[in-house]
Write an enzyme that holds these catalytic residues in place. Sequence first.
Site, PDB file in Angstrom:
ATOM      1  N   ARG A  13     -44.377  18.097   6.714  1.00 41.33           N
ATOM      2  CA  ARG A  13     -44.627  16.064   5.836  1.00 41.33           C
ATOM      3  C   ARG A  13     -46.438  15.829   5.736  1.00 41.33           C
ATOM      4  O   ARG A  13     -48.028  15.637   6.452  1.00 41.33           O
ATOM      5  CB  ARG A  13     -43.645  15.076   6.079  1.00 41.33           C
ATOM      6  CG  ARG A  13     -42.459  15.348   6.300  1.00 41.33           C
ATOM      7  CD  ARG A  13     -42.333  15.169   4.783  1.00 41.33           C
ATOM      8  NE  ARG A  13     -40.372  15.802   4.705  1.00 41.33           N
ATOM      9  CZ  ARG A  13     -39.312  16.142   4.540  1.00 41.33           C
ATOM     10  NH1 ARG A  13     -40.521  17.174   3.853  1.00 41.33           N
ATOM     11  NH2 ARG A  13     -38.886  16.299   3.930  1.00 41.33           N
ATOM     12  N   ASP A  63     -48.626  22.655   2.438  1.00 40.83           N
ATOM     13  CA  ASP A  63     -47.752  22.934   0.903  1.00 40.83           C
ATOM     14  C   ASP A  63     -47.110  21.537   0.548  1.00 40.83           C
ATOM     15  O   ASP A  63     -46.493  21.122  -0.127  1.00 40.83           O
ATOM     16  CB  ASP A  63     -46.244  23.612   1.697  1.00 40.83           C
ATOM     17  CG  ASP A  63     -44.755  23.695   0.688  1.00 40.83           C
ATOM     18  OD1 ASP A  63     -45.542  24.390   0.031  1.00 40.83           O
ATOM     19  OD2 ASP A  63     -43.925  23.691   1.678  1.00 40.83           O
ATOM     20  N   GLU A  85     -48.602  13.277  -3.062  1.00 39.00           N
ATOM     21  CA  GLU A  85     -48.266  15.187  -3.480  1.00 39.00           C
ATOM     22  C   GLU A  85     -46.651  14.283  -4.475  1.00 39.00           C
ATOM     23  O   GLU A  85     -47.079  14.570  -5.660  1.00 39.00           O
ATOM     24  CB  GLU A  85     -47.864  15.498  -2.572  1.00 39.00           C
ATOM     25  CG  GLU A  85     -45.807  15.666  -1.980  1.00 39.00           C
ATOM     26  CD  GLU A  85     -45.563  16.377  -1.027  1.00 39.00           C
ATOM     27  OE1 GLU A  85     -45.656  16.731  -0.461  1.00 39.00           O
ATOM     28  OE2 GLU A  85     -44.493  16.341  -0.618  1.00 39.00           O
ATOM     29  N   HIS A 106     -45.342  22.145  -1.845  1.00 42.23           N
ATOM     30  CA  HIS A 106     -43.400  21.414  -1.218  1.00 42.23           C
ATOM     31  C   HIS A 106     -42.098  22.456  -1.790  1.00 42.23           C
ATOM     32  O   HIS A 106     -41.428  22.057  -2.661  1.00 42.23           O
ATOM     33  CB  HIS A 106     -43.146  20.241  -1.633  1.00 42.23           C
ATOM     34  CG  HIS A 106     -42.389  19.856  -0.976  1.00 42.23           C
ATOM     35  ND1 HIS A 106     -42.673  18.017   0.092  1.00 42.23           N
ATOM     36  CD2 HIS A 106     -41.933  20.577  -0.134  1.00 42.23           C
ATOM     37  CE1 HIS A 106     -42.114  18.003   0.680  1.00 42.23           C
ATOM     38  NE2 HIS A 106     -40.890  19.337   1.016  1.00 42.23           N
TER      39      HIS A 106
END
Length: 329
Positions: A234, A258, A263, A295
Site C-alpha cells: 500500500r 505498484d 495514487e 496497482h
Amino acid sequence: MLKILFYDTKSYDQDSFERKNKAYPKIQIDYMKSELNPSTARLAKGYDAVCAFVNCDVGTKTIEVLHELGIGLILLRCAGFNNVDIEKAKEYKMKVMRVPGYSPEAVAEHAMALALVANRRIHKAYVRVRENDFSLGGMLGVNFYEKTAGIIGTGKIGAAMARLCYGFGMKVIAYDMYPNPELDFVKYESLDEVLKQSDLLSLHCPLTEDTYHLINRETIKQMKDGVILVNTSRGGLVKTDDLIEGIRARKFFAVGLDVYEEEKRNVYEDRSDDIMESSVTARLLSFPNVVITSHQGFFTEEALSAISEVTLENATAYKQGKVTGNEVE
Ligand code: NAI
C-alpha cells in the site's frame, strides 16, 4: 434473490463476474463505473449489498448512508481493507467480507517483475531499442544471485515473494511479528536488521496505524547504500517525500512501486490528456531508476477468476447466514 450493486467496475471485472455469476442464479448484479463514496452510496437504494474495490471510500460517511438505505453487506473484491471504517460497520451490524489470498503469487510475481525491471533498467531498454539505440550506457544492473532479500510481512504474498527470491539463489531474511513456520529457508530478524542487511527490500505487510510511513527518512538511513526497494502493498507504507530525498541522495539502486501515495485519482484511469495536479508522481517518474505501475499486482487471469468466485461465495454465505472466515472484524 440477493441484489448487489457493483461500484468502480471496469469491463474486465464485469466479464469475469458475468462468467462466474451464471452458476449463482440467486444473485443479481448491477455494474456501475462510479466509485463508492458518500454521494454515490445513495445509488444503492433497493439493493441488499454493495461491492467495492481498493480505492473506493468506504469510510464513516459512506457507511452511514449505506446503513440508512438498509444495506447489510459490503463485499470487498480485494484483500486489503484499509479503506473501510470497520468499527462503524460493526456498530451498524453490517457485514464486511473480503477476498484474502486470491492469488498471492500474482502479486509476488509482479513484485519480482518490478525488482527486475527497475534493476536491469528494462523500462529504458524497451524505449531505447525501439528508437534503434542499441547502446548500454546507464543500464548497468546488479545480480540478485547470492544477494540478500529482505521481506517485511511474510503472510501469503510475502511468503510467495520469499520463495521467488530463494529460487533466484538469494539469502532470504524477513521481519514479521508472526514468523511463518512454512518458510524454513527464511531467517527472521528484527526490522532494524532487515533494513540494514537487505540488498532487495520488498514490502508485504498491510497498511495499519503501525505501518503507516514505515519507510521514512530514519528507516531509509538504516538501509544499505544501493538497496533496491519494492512496494506492492500500500502506498501509505512509504513516506514519498522522504523516498524522493533518498533517491536524490543516491541511496537507492532502484525503486519499483505498484502502489504510492496520491495514487487514488490515477489508478485504473486513462489520464493521458490531463495536466496532473500532483507533482509527487511526476517527480518519482523523473528518476531513471524508478519504475511505477498502476496497482496491478493482482491483475492476472487466475487472480480475477478467484476474486469473482470467492466474492460470489461470500455473498451466498451471507444470504445463508454462514460464516466463511472472510469476514473482516
Ligand atoms: P496477509 O494478511 O496474508 O499477510 C500480512 C502479513 O503482514 C502478516 O503475516 C502480518 O503478521 C504481517 N504484518 C502485519 N503488521 C506488520 C508489521 N508492522 N511489520 C511486519 N509485518 C507485519 O496479507 P497478504 O495477502 O500477504 O497481503 C499483504 C498486503 O498486500 C495487503 O495488506 C495489501 O495491502 C497488499 N496487496 C496488494 C495488491 C496489489 O495489487 N498490489 C493485491 C493484494 C494485496
